[in-house]
Motif scaffolding. Structure first.
Motif, PDB file in Angstrom:
ATOM      1  N   ASP A  77      24.217-184.992 -43.378  1.00 44.45           N
ATOM      2  CA  ASP A  77      25.402-185.762 -42.987  1.00 44.45           C
ATOM      3  C   ASP A  77      25.170-186.402 -41.628  1.00 44.45           C
ATOM      4  O   ASP A  77      25.173-185.725 -40.603  1.00 44.45           O
ATOM      5  CB  ASP A  77      26.633-184.860 -42.957  1.00 44.45           C
ATOM      6  CG  ASP A  77      27.914-185.621 -42.678  1.00 44.45           C
ATOM      7  OD1 ASP A  77      27.874-186.867 -42.537  1.00 44.45           O
ATOM      8  OD2 ASP A  77      28.968-184.964 -42.586  1.00 44.45           O
ATOM      9  N   ASP A  80      28.121-191.060 -41.539  1.00 40.64           N
ATOM     10  CA  ASP A  80      28.439-192.355 -42.159  1.00 40.64           C
ATOM     11  C   ASP A  80      27.987-192.290 -43.617  1.00 40.64           C
ATOM     12  O   ASP A  80      26.782-192.089 -43.874  1.00 40.64           O
ATOM     13  CB  ASP A  80      27.694-193.461 -41.416  1.00 40.64           C
ATOM     14  CG  ASP A  80      27.941-194.841 -41.992  1.00 40.64           C
ATOM     15  OD1 ASP A  80      27.906-195.005 -43.230  1.00 40.64           O
ATOM     16  OD2 ASP A  80      28.134-195.785 -41.207  1.00 40.64           O
ATOM     17  N   PRO A  81      28.892-192.458 -44.569  1.00 39.47           N
ATOM     18  CA  PRO A  81      28.526-192.340 -45.993  1.00 39.47           C
ATOM     19  C   PRO A  81      27.375-193.268 -46.422  1.00 39.47           C
ATOM     20  O   PRO A  81      26.537-192.875 -47.224  1.00 39.47           O
ATOM     21  CB  PRO A  81      29.817-192.710 -46.734  1.00 39.47           C
ATOM     22  CG  PRO A  81      30.907-192.437 -45.755  1.00 39.47           C
ATOM     23  CD  PRO A  81      30.323-192.710 -44.399  1.00 39.47           C
ATOM     24  N   LEU A  82      27.312-194.474 -45.866  1.00 36.61           N
ATOM     25  CA  LEU A  82      26.222-195.391 -46.223  1.00 36.61           C
ATOM     26  C   LEU A  82      24.871-194.879 -45.708  1.00 36.61           C
ATOM     27  O   LEU A  82      23.855-194.962 -46.408  1.00 36.61           O
ATOM     28  CB  LEU A  82      26.496-196.804 -45.693  1.00 36.61           C
ATOM     29  CG  LEU A  82      27.665-197.543 -46.346  1.00 36.61           C
ATOM     30  CD1 LEU A  82      27.908-198.876 -45.659  1.00 36.61           C
ATOM     31  CD2 LEU A  82      27.415-197.731 -47.838  1.00 36.61           C
ATOM     32  N   MET A  83      24.861-194.361 -44.490  1.00 36.95           N
ATOM     33  CA  MET A  83      23.624-193.803 -43.935  1.00 36.95           C
ATOM     34  C   MET A  83      23.221-192.549 -44.704  1.00 36.95           C
ATOM     35  O   MET A  83      22.025-192.316 -44.926  1.00 36.95           O
ATOM     36  CB  MET A  83      23.797-193.517 -42.443  1.00 36.95           C
ATOM     37  CG  MET A  83      23.895-194.781 -41.603  1.00 36.95           C
ATOM     38  SD  MET A  83      24.240-194.461 -39.863  1.00 36.95           S
ATOM     39  CE  MET A  83      22.726-193.704 -39.335  1.00 36.95           C
ATOM     40  N   ASN A  84      24.204-191.750 -45.116  1.00 35.93           N
ATOM     41  CA  ASN A  84      23.907-190.543 -45.894  1.00 35.93           C
ATOM     42  C   ASN A  84      23.209-190.911 -47.201  1.00 35.93           C
ATOM     43  O   ASN A  84      22.254-190.253 -47.611  1.00 35.93           O
ATOM     44  CB  ASN A  84      25.180-189.748 -46.181  1.00 35.93           C
ATOM     45  CG  ASN A  84      25.812-189.194 -44.922  1.00 35.93           C
ATOM     46  OD1 ASN A  84      25.221-189.217 -43.841  1.00 35.93           O
ATOM     47  ND2 ASN A  84      27.024-188.709 -45.050  1.00 35.93           N
ATOM     48  N   LYS A  85      23.685-191.960 -47.865  1.00 36.08           N
ATOM     49  CA  LYS A  85      23.058-192.430 -49.113  1.00 36.08           C
ATOM     50  C   LYS A  85      21.653-192.952 -48.842  1.00 36.08           C
ATOM     51  O   LYS A  85      20.739-192.753 -49.642  1.00 36.08           O
ATOM     52  CB  LYS A  85      23.914-193.512 -49.776  1.00 36.08           C
ATOM     53  CG  LYS A  85      25.147-192.974 -50.458  1.00 36.08           C
ATOM     54  CD  LYS A  85      25.908-194.095 -51.145  1.00 36.08           C
ATOM     55  CE  LYS A  85      27.190-193.542 -51.760  1.00 36.08           C
ATOM     56  NZ  LYS A  85      27.957-194.590 -52.429  1.00 36.08           N
ATOM     57  N   GLU A  86      21.489-193.639 -47.732  1.00 32.34           N
ATOM     58  CA  GLU A  86      20.184-194.216 -47.385  1.00 32.34           C
ATOM     59  C   GLU A  86      19.115-193.137 -47.209  1.00 32.34           C
ATOM     60  O   GLU A  86      17.996-193.279 -47.707  1.00 32.34           O
ATOM     61  CB  GLU A  86      20.301-195.061 -46.106  1.00 32.34           C
ATOM     62  CG  GLU A  86      19.050-195.801 -45.716  1.00 32.34           C
ATOM     63  CD  GLU A  86      18.624-196.865 -46.711  1.00 32.34           C
ATOM     64  OE1 GLU A  86      17.395-197.050 -46.870  1.00 32.34           O
ATOM     65  OE2 GLU A  86      19.481-197.523 -47.342  1.00 32.34           O
ATOM     66  N   LYS A  89      17.456-191.777 -50.301  1.00 30.61           N
ATOM     67  CA  LYS A  89      16.618-192.695 -51.083  1.00 30.61           C
ATOM     68  C   LYS A  89      15.125-192.379 -50.922  1.00 30.61           C
ATOM     69  O   LYS A  89      14.713-191.610 -50.057  1.00 30.61           O
ATOM     70  CB  LYS A  89      16.902-194.139 -50.676  1.00 30.61           C
ATOM     71  CG  LYS A  89      18.267-194.632 -51.112  1.00 30.61           C
ATOM     72  CD  LYS A  89      18.472-196.069 -50.700  1.00 30.61           C
ATOM     73  CE  LYS A  89      19.833-196.597 -51.125  1.00 30.61           C
ATOM     74  NZ  LYS A  89      20.037-197.972 -50.638  1.00 30.61           N
TER      75      LYS A  89
END
Length: 184
Positions: A77, A80-86, A89
Motif C-alpha cells: 500500500d 494511492d490505489p493507482l500506484m498500488n496497481k502499478e 504489474k
C-alpha cells in the motif's frame, strides 16, 4: 490407568516440551511489514497489508529459534490505489506470476542481550538469495516483539524492469522493516 510419580512426571515433562516447541501465535494488529525507499530522492514508506509470520522461539534457547514470513506482493500500500496497481504489474512485483515473497531462516544466533543475528533465504519474484540481518527481541509476560530491518537491492530481484531500472527515479536500495508481535 494408574500413574506412578515417575510416569506422571514424565508425562508432564513431555507436555511441557511439546507446548514450548509450538510456534508462537502472531498478533496481526501489533505486527507490520513495510518497505522504505527513495523515489526521486524523497523518502517513501509503504506497508504490506497481507503477510503471515511463523516463529518458533524459546527465550531460554534462542539459537534453536526458527522463523518464516510470507508476504502477499499485491498488498503493498503506497497510499494511492493507482500506484498500488502499478507495483503489482509485471515490471515491479509481477504479482500475477509471483504472488508471494518469502523468508525462511536457516540460522538464528544470540548476539547479546535482546539481540540476534538471523540468516536465511529471501525469495522475491522468483529470485532467492542468502541474507543476514540483526534482530532485536523484547520479551515481557510471555509476549515477544521481534524488530528488524533488512536492506536489499531491488534490482537483484528484478523489481523495477524496463524504464524503472533507472535508479535516479527509484533508488536501488530498499529497506524491508518489520515488527512481529507474538505470544504462546
Amino acid at each position: 490407568m494408574k500413574f506412578t510419580n515417575g510416569t506422571l512426571l514424565a508425562s508432564l515433562l513431555a507436555v511441557a516440551i511439546v507446548a514450548s516447541a509450538a510456534p508462537l501465535k502472531t498478533d496481526p494488529a501489533k505486527s507490520m511489514v513495510s518497505a522504505s525507499f527513495k523515489q526521486m530522492n524523497v523518502p517513501v514508506e509503504a506497508k504490506f497489508t497481507k503477510f503471515a509470520a511463523s516463529i518458533d522461539y524459546d527465550a531460554a534457547k534462542p539459537d534453536a529459534a526458527k522463523a518464516s514470513v510470507e508476504i502477499d506482493t499485491a498488498s503493498l500500500d503506497l497510499g494511492d490505489p493507482l500506484m498500488n496497481k502499478e507495483v503489482a504489474k509485471k515490471d515491479w512485483f509481477n504479482s500475477a506470476q509471483f504472488p508471494k515473497a518469502s523468508f525462511v531462516s536457516s540460522g538464528i544466533k544470540a548476539a547479546g542481550p535482546g539481540k540476534m543475528t538471523v540468516t536465511g533465504k529471501l525469495s522475491i519474484k522468483g529470485k532467492t538469495t542468502d541474507v543476514s540481518f540483526p534482530l532485536t527481541v523484547k520479551s515481557e509476560a510471555g509476549k515477544h516483539t521481534f524488530d528488524g530491518a533488512l536492506p536489499i537491492k531491488r534490482l537483484a530481484y528484478n523489481i523495477g524492469d524496463g524504464e524503472w531500472k533507472d535508479t535516479s527515479m527509484v533508488a536501488d536500495e530498499v529497506v524491508i522493516k518489520f515488527r512481529v508481535s507474538a505470544a504462546q
